[in-house]
Design an enzyme around this catalytic site. Structure first.
Site, PDB file in Angstrom:
ATOM      1  N   LYS A 152     -19.388  32.470   5.038  1.00 39.15           N
ATOM      2  CA  LYS A 152     -18.749  33.786   4.951  1.00 39.15           C
ATOM      3  C   LYS A 152     -19.336  34.561   3.778  1.00 39.15           C
ATOM      4  O   LYS A 152     -19.013  34.307   2.623  1.00 39.15           O
ATOM      5  CB  LYS A 152     -17.233  33.666   4.762  1.00 39.15           C
ATOM      6  CG  LYS A 152     -16.553  35.003   5.033  1.00 39.15           C
ATOM      7  CD  LYS A 152     -15.261  35.215   4.290  1.00 39.15           C
ATOM      8  CE  LYS A 152     -15.434  35.869   2.958  1.00 39.15           C
ATOM      9  NZ  LYS A 152     -16.011  37.211   2.956  1.00 39.15           N
ATOM     10  N   SER A 206     -14.817  34.809  -8.123  1.00 41.52           N
ATOM     11  CA  SER A 206     -13.987  34.967  -9.321  1.00 41.52           C
ATOM     12  C   SER A 206     -13.132  33.718  -9.565  1.00 41.52           C
ATOM     13  O   SER A 206     -12.785  32.998  -8.628  1.00 41.52           O
ATOM     14  CB  SER A 206     -13.080  36.183  -9.156  1.00 41.52           C
ATOM     15  OG  SER A 206     -12.253  36.004  -8.024  1.00 41.52           O
ATOM     16  N   THR A 207     -12.766  33.520 -10.808  1.00 42.75           N
ATOM     17  CA  THR A 207     -11.899  32.391 -11.165  1.00 42.75           C
ATOM     18  C   THR A 207     -10.542  32.545 -10.464  1.00 42.75           C
ATOM     19  O   THR A 207      -9.947  31.566 -10.004  1.00 42.75           O
ATOM     20  CB  THR A 207     -11.758  32.310 -12.693  1.00 42.75           C
ATOM     21  OG1 THR A 207     -13.054  31.997 -13.224  1.00 42.75           O
ATOM     22  CG2 THR A 207     -10.784  31.227 -13.126  1.00 42.75           C
ATOM     23  N   GLU A 227     -17.874  27.603  -8.185  1.00 41.86           N
ATOM     24  CA  GLU A 227     -18.758  28.211  -9.185  1.00 41.86           C
ATOM     25  C   GLU A 227     -18.133  29.559  -9.498  1.00 41.86           C
ATOM     26  O   GLU A 227     -18.178  30.465  -8.666  1.00 41.86           O
ATOM     27  CB  GLU A 227     -20.175  28.320  -8.608  1.00 41.86           C
ATOM     28  CG  GLU A 227     -21.226  28.428  -9.685  1.00 41.86           C
ATOM     29  CD  GLU A 227     -21.425  29.851 -10.132  1.00 41.86           C
ATOM     30  OE1 GLU A 227     -20.794  30.226 -11.158  1.00 41.86           O
ATOM     31  OE2 GLU A 227     -22.169  30.576  -9.484  1.00 41.86           O
ATOM     32  N   CYS A 261     -22.800  35.883 -13.073  1.00 47.96           N
ATOM     33  CA  CYS A 261     -21.848  34.968 -13.716  1.00 47.96           C
ATOM     34  C   CYS A 261     -22.450  34.342 -14.970  1.00 47.96           C
ATOM     35  O   CYS A 261     -21.727  33.875 -15.833  1.00 47.96           O
ATOM     36  CB  CYS A 261     -21.373  33.909 -12.741  1.00 47.96           C
ATOM     37  SG  CYS A 261     -22.699  33.137 -11.842  1.00 47.96           S
ATOM     38  N   GLU A 351     -14.342  38.595 -18.109  1.00 49.09           N
ATOM     39  CA  GLU A 351     -15.653  38.830 -17.487  1.00 49.09           C
ATOM     40  C   GLU A 351     -15.724  40.300 -17.041  1.00 49.09           C
ATOM     41  O   GLU A 351     -14.952  40.732 -16.197  1.00 49.09           O
ATOM     42  CB  GLU A 351     -15.805  37.901 -16.279  1.00 49.09           C
ATOM     43  CG  GLU A 351     -17.185  37.947 -15.682  1.00 49.09           C
ATOM     44  CD  GLU A 351     -17.382  36.900 -14.586  1.00 49.09           C
ATOM     45  OE1 GLU A 351     -16.471  36.699 -13.772  1.00 49.09           O
ATOM     46  OE2 GLU A 351     -18.467  36.289 -14.557  1.00 49.09           O
TER      47      GLU A 351
HETATM   48  P1  NDP Z   1     -14.041  37.473  -5.211  1.00 51.43           P
HETATM   49  O1  NDP Z   1     -13.842  36.186  -5.893  1.00 51.43           O
HETATM   50  O2  NDP Z   1     -12.868  38.198  -4.655  1.00 51.43           O
HETATM   51  O3  NDP Z   1     -15.065  37.297  -3.960  1.00 51.43           O
HETATM   52  C1  NDP Z   1     -15.924  36.210  -3.757  1.00 51.43           C
HETATM   53  C2  NDP Z   1     -15.846  35.756  -2.295  1.00 51.43           C
HETATM   54  O4  NDP Z   1     -14.542  35.246  -2.026  1.00 51.43           O
HETATM   55  C3  NDP Z   1     -16.071  36.873  -1.286  1.00 51.43           C
HETATM   56  O5  NDP Z   1     -16.757  36.376  -0.161  1.00 51.43           O
HETATM   57  C4  NDP Z   1     -14.649  37.257  -0.909  1.00 51.43           C
HETATM   58  O6  NDP Z   1     -14.548  37.869   0.345  1.00 51.43           O
HETATM   59  C5  NDP Z   1     -13.979  35.905  -0.910  1.00 51.43           C
HETATM   60  N1  NDP Z   1     -12.523  35.975  -1.034  1.00 51.43           N
HETATM   61  C6  NDP Z   1     -11.761  36.950  -1.619  1.00 51.43           C
HETATM   62  N2  NDP Z   1     -10.456  36.641  -1.527  1.00 51.43           N
HETATM   63  C7  NDP Z   1     -10.383  35.466  -0.888  1.00 51.43           C
HETATM   64  C8  NDP Z   1      -9.300  34.630  -0.480  1.00 51.43           C
HETATM   65  N3  NDP Z   1      -8.043  34.952  -0.727  1.00 51.43           N
HETATM   66  N4  NDP Z   1      -9.593  33.493   0.169  1.00 51.43           N
HETATM   67  C9  NDP Z   1     -10.863  33.143   0.441  1.00 51.43           C
HETATM   68  N5  NDP Z   1     -11.926  33.890   0.083  1.00 51.43           N
HETATM   69  C10 NDP Z   1     -11.695  35.035  -0.570  1.00 51.43           C
HETATM   70  O7  NDP Z   1     -14.839  38.410  -6.152  1.00 51.43           O
HETATM   71  P2  NDP Z   1     -14.758  40.016  -6.205  1.00 51.43           P
HETATM   72  O8  NDP Z   1     -15.729  40.509  -5.248  1.00 51.43           O
HETATM   73  O9  NDP Z   1     -13.369  40.516  -6.016  1.00 51.43           O
HETATM   74  O10 NDP Z   1     -15.178  40.286  -7.690  1.00 51.43           O
HETATM   75  C11 NDP Z   1     -14.172  40.295  -8.701  1.00 51.43           C
HETATM   76  C12 NDP Z   1     -14.685  39.682  -9.974  1.00 51.43           C
HETATM   77  O11 NDP Z   1     -14.994  38.314  -9.749  1.00 51.43           O
HETATM   78  C13 NDP Z   1     -15.970  40.275 -10.490  1.00 51.43           C
HETATM   79  O12 NDP Z   1     -15.747  41.430 -11.197  1.00 51.43           O
HETATM   80  C14 NDP Z   1     -16.465  39.132 -11.341  1.00 51.43           C
HETATM   81  O13 NDP Z   1     -15.818  39.151 -12.568  1.00 51.43           O
HETATM   82  C15 NDP Z   1     -16.072  37.915 -10.563  1.00 51.43           C
HETATM   83  N6  NDP Z   1     -17.158  37.412  -9.688  1.00 51.43           N
HETATM   84  C16 NDP Z   1     -17.876  36.342 -10.098  1.00 51.43           C
HETATM   85  C17 NDP Z   1     -18.930  35.901  -9.332  1.00 51.43           C
HETATM   86  C18 NDP Z   1     -19.765  34.759  -9.739  1.00 51.43           C
HETATM   87  O14 NDP Z   1     -20.946  34.708  -9.408  1.00 51.43           O
HETATM   88  N7  NDP Z   1     -19.209  33.749 -10.401  1.00 51.43           N
HETATM   89  C19 NDP Z   1     -19.319  36.554  -8.094  1.00 51.43           C
HETATM   90  C20 NDP Z   1     -18.474  37.657  -7.720  1.00 51.43           C
HETATM   91  C21 NDP Z   1     -17.451  38.047  -8.513  1.00 51.43           C
HETATM   92  P3  NDP Z   1     -14.510  39.492   0.546  1.00 51.43           P
HETATM   93  O15 NDP Z   1     -15.099  40.099  -0.669  1.00 51.43           O
HETATM   94  O16 NDP Z   1     -15.329  39.694   1.749  1.00 51.43           O
HETATM   95  O17 NDP Z   1     -13.109  39.869   0.766  1.00 51.43           O
END
Ligand code: NDP
Length: 449
Positions: A152, A206-207, A227, A261, A351
């Protein structure tokens, strides 16, 4: 239907159907049906298929890089490098398949042997910052171990994953082994996490969502690797090559517009060289070329979305030490920004995921360790010093999974990558990643007559 935007222009670049729970269940069923045959493909044949995929990615580097650049707003030169890494990852895991050994263990009355068994159907949930790269870090070891997958991508950036899935088929990887679902995390992601036929979730993001993954996985005792976020320290000692450290520091925060990250977003500088380093840092940051991601010379593009730009902006109050230029045309632009901070400030604790660096002074080695570790995260970081013993002391003392000395790199195909503390657990890349996609089975063979 939903619209995929180019963040550098705000123009639509694709209209896609969104998957829901039903489509997720169908994809899991396809992956489950494909598993028995895929796991029994001879190691040499599976390796050939992955190698063919790697070669196809190489042959389509420019096309994939353009897709990634338009969808994420990444500078094209960086996108080419990332797609190059995707190919290398598949090459690496093609080579790893027949080197993922079990053991024989001497025991009384016979021999115990271990086997590495695939898990089954694995759910891969990836973010929008490095869509193809991070997908490959999970796809490579998952397929190498004999698992089938449902991937996904983030809703904002699904295009490279869809193209990769086509290349998997072209490479000869059987139908059903790699399934890509475009849809919301809260629906598709959530269903994958709870689905009884999904054996493991490999998540990057995200965490906050990482916590939800762990909670959701508890119902079926699913395997999980996470991660997550980071707030990494770039520690500059007075005896460092200051010119080199300052020339490198901006790229370690502003690359990918800070949406990384591993971003070294806390720059810790020893007080005795603080003013000099700041001068050099600002000078180097002025040199970063911000603009059209399609231009070969561009080094930084826009942020991913309007909502994300608002979040990033909320971290900068007051006058920063430095604010760069950014286009005022459409696009989610945000300039390189350097602020002075203490480690208690919000900018140093959370972050930002944008091009904002916090510079924090420190007294001595003990102070540097204290500040570097005063964070819930533990992903990455750097140590700049000419004193080899100090470099090693610092590298052992900093609570992070990936560190570099006199460099700001975090990721290599052959070395383990992952976090301490709330940056997650499990390791991607290198041979270590294979542990996250296989179970160890112990078999006792009696030698009694
Ligand atoms: P998210 O953690 O929301 O998104 C990462 C993935 O998880 C996406 O594919 C998202 O899907 C999916 N996701 C979101 N909600 C759920 C859920 N309830 N159950 C299962 N999967 C889910 O990151 P964001 O895009 O909201 O970014 C927010 C913050 O997170 C950033 O500002 C940053 O601080 C951090 N981040 C860290 C990353 C890293 O590399 N460690 C990468 C991205 C973000 P979808 O977006 O399609 O809804």
């Amino acid at each position: 239907m939903f619209t995929v935007l180019n963040p550098a222009t705000e123009e639509p670049i694709a209209e896609l159907e969104q998957a829901g729970v039903e489509e997720t269940d169908e994809a899991v069923a396809r992956a489950k049906a494909a598993f028995p045959a895929w796991r029994t493909v001879a190691p040499g044949d599976r390796a050939r298929l992955l190698r063919r995929l790697a070669t196809l990615v190489e042959e389509h580097t420019e096309e994939l890089a353009r897709i990634e650049s338009r969808n994420v707003g990444k500078p094209i030169s960086g996108a080419r490098g990332e797609i190059g890494m995707v190919a290398q990852v598949f090459h690496y895991y093609a080579g790893a398949i027949d080197k993922h050994f079990g053991e024989t263990i001497p025991v009384a009355g016979g021999v115990a042997a271990t086997f590495r068994e695939p898990l089954g159907v694995v759910g891969l949930i990836v973010p929008w910052n490095f869509p193809a790269n991070i997908a490959s870090w999970k796809l490579g070891p998952a397929l190498a171990c004999g698992n089938t997958v449902v991937l996904k991508p983030a809703e904002l950036t699904p295009l490279s994953a869809l193209r990769l899935a086509e290349l998997c088929l072209e490479a000869g990887i059987p139908e059903g082994v790699v399934n890509v679902l475009v849809g919301k995390g809260s629906i598709v992601g959530q269903r994958l996490i709870e689905h009884p036929d999904v054996a493991k979730i490999a998540f990057t993001g995200s965490t906050e969502v990482g916590r939800l993954v762990m909670q959701g996985a508890a119902g079926t005792i699913k395997r999980v690797t996470l991660e997550l976020g980071g707030k990494s320290a770039n520690v500059i000692f007075e005896d460092a090559d200051l010119e080199r450290a300052a020339a490198s520091a901006p790229y370690s925060v502003f690359d990918n517009a800070g949406q990384d990250c591993c971003a070294r977003s806390r720059i810790l500088v020893q007080k005795s060289v603080y003013d000099r380093f700041l001068e050099l840092l600002i000078e180097a940051t002025k040199g970063i070329k911000v603009g059209d991601p399609a231009d070969d010379a561009t080094e930084m593009g826009p942020l991913i979305s309007a909502a994300h730009r608002e979040t990033v902006a909320s971290f900068v109050d007051g006058e920063p030490l430095f604010r760069g230029d950014a286009p005022d045309s459409p696009g989610f632009w945000f300039p390189c920004t350097i602020v002075e901070a203490t480690n208690d400030d919000r900018i140093a604790r959370e972050e930002v995921f944008g091009p904002v660096a916090a510079v924090i002074p420190f007294e001595d080695e003990a102070d540097a360790i204290r500040i570097a570790n005063d964070t819930p995260y533990g992903l990455s970081g750097s140590i700049w010093t000419r004193d080899g013993a100090r470099a090693l002391r610092m590298a052992r003392a900093i609570e992070a999974g990936v560190l570099s000395v006199n460099a700001n790199t975090s990721v290599r195909v052959s070395t383990p990558f992952g976090g301490f503390k709330q940056s997650g657990f499990g390791r991607e890349l290198g041979m270590h990643a294979l542990e996250g996609y296989s179970e160890i089975k112990s078999v006792f063979i009696s030698t009694e007559s």
